[in-house]
Enzyme design. Structure first.
Site, PDB file in Angstrom:
ATOM      1  N   MET A  30      81.992 -29.449  -3.014  1.00 45.61           N
ATOM      2  CA  MET A  30      82.120 -29.874  -2.079  1.00 45.61           C
ATOM      3  C   MET A  30      82.536 -31.595  -2.650  1.00 45.61           C
ATOM      4  O   MET A  30      82.573 -32.383  -1.307  1.00 45.61           O
ATOM      5  CB  MET A  30      80.517 -30.320  -0.920  1.00 45.61           C
ATOM      6  CG  MET A  30      80.288 -28.665  -0.696  1.00 45.61           C
ATOM      7  SD  MET A  30      79.025 -28.833   0.846  1.00 45.61           S
ATOM      8  CE  MET A  30      77.938 -29.745   0.504  1.00 45.61           C
ATOM      9  N   GLY A  31      83.144 -31.666  -3.629  1.00 49.22           N
ATOM     10  CA  GLY A  31      83.349 -33.291  -3.717  1.00 49.22           C
ATOM     11  C   GLY A  31      82.421 -34.183  -4.102  1.00 49.22           C
ATOM     12  O   GLY A  31      81.607 -33.558  -3.988  1.00 49.22           O
ATOM     13  N   ALA A  32      83.047 -35.406  -3.895  1.00 44.15           N
ATOM     14  CA  ALA A  32      82.688 -36.751  -4.226  1.00 44.15           C
ATOM     15  C   ALA A  32      80.877 -36.355  -5.373  1.00 44.15           C
ATOM     16  O   ALA A  32      79.912 -36.652  -6.212  1.00 44.15           O
ATOM     17  CB  ALA A  32      80.960 -36.610  -2.903  1.00 44.15           C
ATOM     18  N   HIS A  37      79.001 -32.798 -11.982  1.00 48.88           N
ATOM     19  CA  HIS A  37      80.104 -31.388 -11.748  1.00 48.88           C
ATOM     20  C   HIS A  37      81.222 -31.395 -12.701  1.00 48.88           C
ATOM     21  O   HIS A  37      81.522 -30.280 -13.373  1.00 48.88           O
ATOM     22  CB  HIS A  37      80.941 -32.225 -10.506  1.00 48.88           C
ATOM     23  CG  HIS A  37      80.312 -32.980  -8.959  1.00 48.88           C
ATOM     24  ND1 HIS A  37      79.835 -33.026  -8.871  1.00 48.88           N
ATOM     25  CD2 HIS A  37      79.739 -31.086  -8.304  1.00 48.88           C
ATOM     26  CE1 HIS A  37      78.917 -32.687  -7.217  1.00 48.88           C
ATOM     27  NE2 HIS A  37      79.042 -31.786  -7.705  1.00 48.88           N
ATOM     28  N   GLU A 148      72.300 -26.301 -12.393  1.00 47.73           N
ATOM     29  CA  GLU A 148      70.421 -26.306 -12.623  1.00 47.73           C
ATOM     30  C   GLU A 148      69.599 -27.006 -11.609  1.00 47.73           C
ATOM     31  O   GLU A 148      68.438 -27.212 -10.738  1.00 47.73           O
ATOM     32  CB  GLU A 148      69.645 -26.089 -13.889  1.00 47.73           C
ATOM     33  CG  GLU A 148      69.301 -25.251 -14.371  1.00 47.73           C
ATOM     34  CD  GLU A 148      69.073 -24.952 -15.294  1.00 47.73           C
ATOM     35  OE1 GLU A 148      68.635 -26.022 -15.627  1.00 47.73           O
ATOM     36  OE2 GLU A 148      69.038 -23.195 -15.727  1.00 47.73           O
ATOM     37  N   GLN A 153      69.307 -22.298  -5.520  1.00 47.42           N
ATOM     38  CA  GLN A 153      70.728 -22.218  -4.990  1.00 47.42           C
ATOM     39  C   GLN A 153      71.698 -20.617  -6.428  1.00 47.42           C
ATOM     40  O   GLN A 153      72.178 -19.998  -5.973  1.00 47.42           O
ATOM     41  CB  GLN A 153      71.824 -23.183  -4.595  1.00 47.42           C
ATOM     42  CG  GLN A 153      73.569 -23.303  -5.113  1.00 47.42           C
ATOM     43  CD  GLN A 153      74.176 -24.386  -4.482  1.00 47.42           C
ATOM     44  OE1 GLN A 153      73.693 -24.792  -3.410  1.00 47.42           O
ATOM     45  NE2 GLN A 153      74.500 -24.885  -5.163  1.00 47.42           N
ATOM     46  N   SER A 186      75.630 -36.085  -5.122  1.00 43.33           N
ATOM     47  CA  SER A 186      76.849 -36.825  -4.404  1.00 43.33           C
ATOM     48  C   SER A 186      75.924 -37.892  -3.286  1.00 43.33           C
ATOM     49  O   SER A 186      75.962 -38.774  -2.508  1.00 43.33           O
ATOM     50  CB  SER A 186      77.354 -35.251  -3.972  1.00 43.33           C
ATOM     51  OG  SER A 186      77.781 -34.863  -4.423  1.00 43.33           O
ATOM     52  N   ARG A 187      74.883 -36.641  -3.311  1.00 45.34           N
ATOM     53  CA  ARG A 187      74.322 -38.087  -1.792  1.00 45.34           C
ATOM     54  C   ARG A 187      73.367 -38.584  -2.261  1.00 45.34           C
ATOM     55  O   ARG A 187      72.703 -39.636  -1.620  1.00 45.34           O
ATOM     56  CB  ARG A 187      72.441 -36.589  -0.681  1.00 45.34           C
ATOM     57  CG  ARG A 187      73.530 -35.714  -0.117  1.00 45.34           C
ATOM     58  CD  ARG A 187      72.325 -34.812   0.747  1.00 45.34           C
ATOM     59  NE  ARG A 187      73.002 -33.868   1.519  1.00 45.34           N
ATOM     60  CZ  ARG A 187      73.641 -33.015   0.943  1.00 45.34           C
ATOM     61  NH1 ARG A 187      73.239 -32.211   0.514  1.00 45.34           N
ATOM     62  NH2 ARG A 187      74.044 -31.798   2.625  1.00 45.34           N
TER      63      ARG A 187
HETATM   64  O1  PAF Z   1      76.097 -27.065  -4.629  1.00 48.83           O
HETATM   65  C1  PAF Z   1      77.659 -27.273  -3.873  1.00 48.83           C
HETATM   66  O2  PAF Z   1      77.945 -28.183  -3.936  1.00 48.83           O
HETATM   67  C2  PAF Z   1      77.368 -26.457  -3.143  1.00 48.83           C
HETATM   68  O3  PAF Z   1      76.300 -25.717  -2.520  1.00 48.83           O
HETATM   69  C3  PAF Z   1      78.088 -25.215  -3.194  1.00 48.83           C
HETATM   70  C4  PAF Z   1      78.157 -24.146  -3.870  1.00 48.83           C
HETATM   71  C5  PAF Z   1      80.391 -25.776  -3.277  1.00 48.83           C
HETATM   72  C6  PAF Z   1      78.392 -24.215  -1.569  1.00 48.83           C
HETATM   73  O4  PAF Z   1      79.302 -24.845  -1.026  1.00 48.83           O
END
Ligand code: PAF
Length: 280
Positions: A30-32, A37, A148, A153, A186-187
């Protein structure tokens, strides 16, 4: 690095790669972007011939009262960062592409998706499963990479890929942390300097609970101590700390587990909701 916003263009490029026998790795984001990442992208670059990232802040995984509008957006910086680690293509779809008018199809993983995070964010995993399915259909990767830090998720995506016979290998990358132990997110930018000082206690409390469990303390007792420690440290609310089976996310029995388990937690530091997890 190519930046692609149209699905037709993405499909043409990926098809060409596939015609040439090249494998495709994919890091949905989701960027940021932060080091977590980028470490996933490095993993993809090391394991696949071509690597794709997506940047899309997915509205269906936010409840109306959550931070969709304030979620950090920094596309230019993200592009530079992705290019620096060898990403070949960034896919940046817009809402009209991801949720065209009249759309109504949803993907859900109802049982795993209602545990842990699902108790507090009931909309969340349906939104994630739906958008990840769309992205998988658009990018058609051979491997997809998830951090992780969002342990539930990862397990839900694995379940979904198996259940829906998606021909994609799900690869989990380890949680990246700041030097003081705070899991990168990111938060974390929402934290005030004072909150940022206290936030690493979440990892520290999980770590201590894991060691106590390894040394024979019952999960319930180790977890109660962790909750108390966090409340004393200044966490506004500990939503959950649970010891779960790492594959099914079911709670481990209250007596000592004789198999590996994972401690998973969510807690509020001021207005910021932090999640973390560690293996026991
Ligand atoms: O982990 C995330 O950043 C989001 O949940 C994802 C997997 C990109 C789905 O929007």
């Amino acid at each position: 690095m190519q930046i692609v916003r149209a699905l037709e263009e993405l499909r043409a490029i990926v098809s060409e790669w596939k015609r040439n026998g090249l494998s495709v790795g994919f890091v949905p984001t989701m960027g940021a972007l932060h080091e977590g990442h980028l470490s996933l992208m490095r993993l993809s670059v090391s394991q696949c011939d071509r690597s794709v990232a997506s940047i899309y802040v997915n509205p269906t995984q936010f409840a109306p009262h959550e931070d969709l509008d304030s979620y950090p957006r920094q596309e230019q910086a993200d592009m530079h960062a992705l290019e620096s680690v060898g990403c070949d293509l960034v896919f940046c779809p817009d809402a009209a592409l991801m949720y065209p008018e009249g759309e109504e199809t949803r993907v859900s993983v109802p049982d795993m998706g209602s545990k842990l995070e699902g108790q507090f964010r009931p909309h969340f995993f349906g939104g994630v499963a739906t958008v990840v399915t769309k992205l998988f259909n658009q990018v058609r990767p051979d491997k997809a990479y998830f951090g992780e830090k969002d342990y539930q998720q990862v397990q839900i995506i694995r379940r979904m890929v198996t259940d829906l016979s998606m021909p994609i290998d799900i690869v989990a990358g380890e949680t990246k942390r700041a030097a003081d132990g705070l899991a990168l997110s990111s938060r974390n930018t929402y934290l005030t300097p004072e909150e940022r000082q206290i936030a690493p206690s979440l990892k520290a409390a999980l770590h201590r609970a894991a060691i106590r469990m390894r040394n024979g303390t019952l999960p319930g007792e180790a977890i109660s101590e962790a909750v108390e420690t966090l409340e004393r440290a200044g966490f506004a609310k500990v939503e959950y700390i649970e010891a779960v089976n790492p594959a099914t996310l079911d709670p481990v029995p209250s007596q000592l587990p004789d198999h590996p388990c994972r401690l998973i937690a969510a807690a509020w530091m001021g207005k910021t909701r932090l999640i973390d997890n560690i293996p026991v």
